[in-house]
Design a protein around this motif. Sequence first.
Motif, PDB file in Angstrom:
ATOM      1  N   LYS A 161      44.921 -16.500  -3.692  1.00  0.00           N
ATOM      2  CA  LYS A 161      43.528 -16.394  -4.141  1.00  0.00           C
ATOM      3  C   LYS A 161      42.766 -17.684  -3.851  1.00  0.00           C
ATOM      4  O   LYS A 161      41.607 -17.657  -3.418  1.00  0.00           O
ATOM      5  CB  LYS A 161      43.495 -16.086  -5.636  1.00  0.00           C
ATOM      6  N   ASP A 193      35.257 -12.045  -7.111  1.00  0.00           N
ATOM      7  CA  ASP A 193      35.889 -13.293  -6.683  1.00  0.00           C
ATOM      8  C   ASP A 193      35.484 -13.656  -5.265  1.00  0.00           C
ATOM      9  O   ASP A 193      35.381 -14.832  -4.917  1.00  0.00           O
ATOM     10  CB  ASP A 193      37.418 -13.171  -6.741  1.00  0.00           C
ATOM     11  N   ILE A 209      44.736 -10.746   3.210  1.00  0.00           N
ATOM     12  CA  ILE A 209      45.906 -11.128   2.399  1.00  0.00           C
ATOM     13  C   ILE A 209      47.194 -10.744   3.124  1.00  0.00           C
ATOM     14  O   ILE A 209      48.183 -11.491   3.118  1.00  0.00           O
ATOM     15  CB  ILE A 209      45.832 -10.475   1.013  1.00  0.00           C
ATOM     16  N   ILE A 213      42.090  -9.648  -7.816  1.00  0.00           N
ATOM     17  CA  ILE A 213      41.007 -10.179  -6.997  1.00  0.00           C
ATOM     18  C   ILE A 213      39.923  -9.105  -6.911  1.00  0.00           C
ATOM     19  O   ILE A 213      40.166  -8.000  -6.425  1.00  0.00           O
ATOM     20  CB  ILE A 213      41.497 -10.556  -5.586  1.00  0.00           C
ATOM     21  N   LYS A 223      32.949 -12.110 -11.734  1.00  0.00           N
ATOM     22  CA  LYS A 223      33.282 -11.168 -10.693  1.00  0.00           C
ATOM     23  C   LYS A 223      32.038 -10.944  -9.850  1.00  0.00           C
ATOM     24  O   LYS A 223      30.923 -11.020 -10.374  1.00  0.00           O
ATOM     25  CB  LYS A 223      33.825  -9.848 -11.248  1.00  0.00           C
ATOM     26  N   GLN A 268      50.703 -15.664  -5.937  1.00  0.00           N
ATOM     27  CA  GLN A 268      49.434 -14.965  -5.846  1.00  0.00           C
ATOM     28  C   GLN A 268      48.235 -15.864  -6.095  1.00  0.00           C
ATOM     29  O   GLN A 268      47.173 -15.696  -5.489  1.00  0.00           O
ATOM     30  CB  GLN A 268      49.419 -13.788  -6.833  1.00  0.00           C
ATOM     31  N   HIS A 269      48.378 -16.826  -6.995  1.00  0.00           N
ATOM     32  CA  HIS A 269      47.240 -17.695  -7.296  1.00  0.00           C
ATOM     33  C   HIS A 269      46.912 -18.608  -6.117  1.00  0.00           C
ATOM     34  O   HIS A 269      45.749 -18.936  -5.888  1.00  0.00           O
ATOM     35  CB  HIS A 269      47.538 -18.512  -8.558  1.00  0.00           C
ATOM     36  N   ALA A 327      42.602 -21.636  -8.390  1.00  0.00           N
ATOM     37  CA  ALA A 327      42.748 -20.323  -9.007  1.00  0.00           C
ATOM     38  C   ALA A 327      43.925 -20.372  -9.972  1.00  0.00           C
ATOM     39  O   ALA A 327      44.978 -20.918  -9.636  1.00  0.00           O
ATOM     40  CB  ALA A 327      42.967 -19.245  -7.949  1.00  0.00           C
ATOM     41  N   LEU A 378      38.571 -19.176 -11.525  1.00  0.00           N
ATOM     42  CA  LEU A 378      38.406 -19.561 -10.133  1.00  0.00           C
ATOM     43  C   LEU A 378      37.318 -20.623 -10.085  1.00  0.00           C
ATOM     44  O   LEU A 378      36.165 -20.353 -10.430  1.00  0.00           O
ATOM     45  CB  LEU A 378      38.005 -18.358  -9.269  1.00  0.00           C
TER      46      LEU A 378
END
Length: 245
Positions: free
Chosen positions: A79, A37, A61, A2, A35, A75-76, A154, A206
């Motif tokens: 995000k 994100d 997070i 991220i 970028k 993790q996705h 994501a 994303l």
Amino acid sequence: IITVGATGMTYPYEIESYSSYNDWGIGRYVFRTNKPDICAPGNFAGITGTSYSTPLVTATIALICDYRPYLKTRQHTVKAILAASTGKETRKYVSDQNDFAIYGAGIVDARAAIWLIKRERFTYQTGSISARGEIKRYEMEVSSSDTRMRVALAYANRVEYSQDGNHLNVNLLNGYIGKLDLEVYDPNGNLVAACYSENLSRNANLKIVEFMPNGVYGDYTIKITVVQRAVYSSNDTINFGVAWR
């Protein structure tokens, strides 16, 4: 991964001059990614930098994973939750707007992220892609209390590397993150929002869309279509997360 950009401390949280982003730079051209994100204020006791904005995202997070510990391995989805829970009043931070290349999903909002999780407005998927064109569908309930809706996707495809660390048969100009399309349909089957991979500027891993319910409430359908798996990879496993607010 991220990436975090830095903004000013007060509304409208304009991007800081020292906070880099890629328009048509190497990240966008080679890997087909944007970028940053997401952004966060980058000022602490008069000292500025992305080194101060990044911990705000990291702390958010940590709050997410403390509230729902199983998200540590998804993790996705984390995000997607971060991206779906930013401000949505202006459509400034969605994939089809120019500011998306500068701000990504927008300004992190920890309170909104926890609100989203508490109401179970997310999902995740990990598995094998049987073929190009495979479709996944998820239901999202929209009630009369909802105004503008924001949906974030994501994802990433696994890629293969040789033992010496070099990517197998790599052709950088093709990129290798895979491609997924995002569409949202109302209860009557009408397409209300979409982000497609065919446009290079939107071909990031994303994707964010927004729409107004306009008095149509009930179960909306989020449709995710596999356009292309990762280039030069025989591993069909793809991981993605979806969240909405």
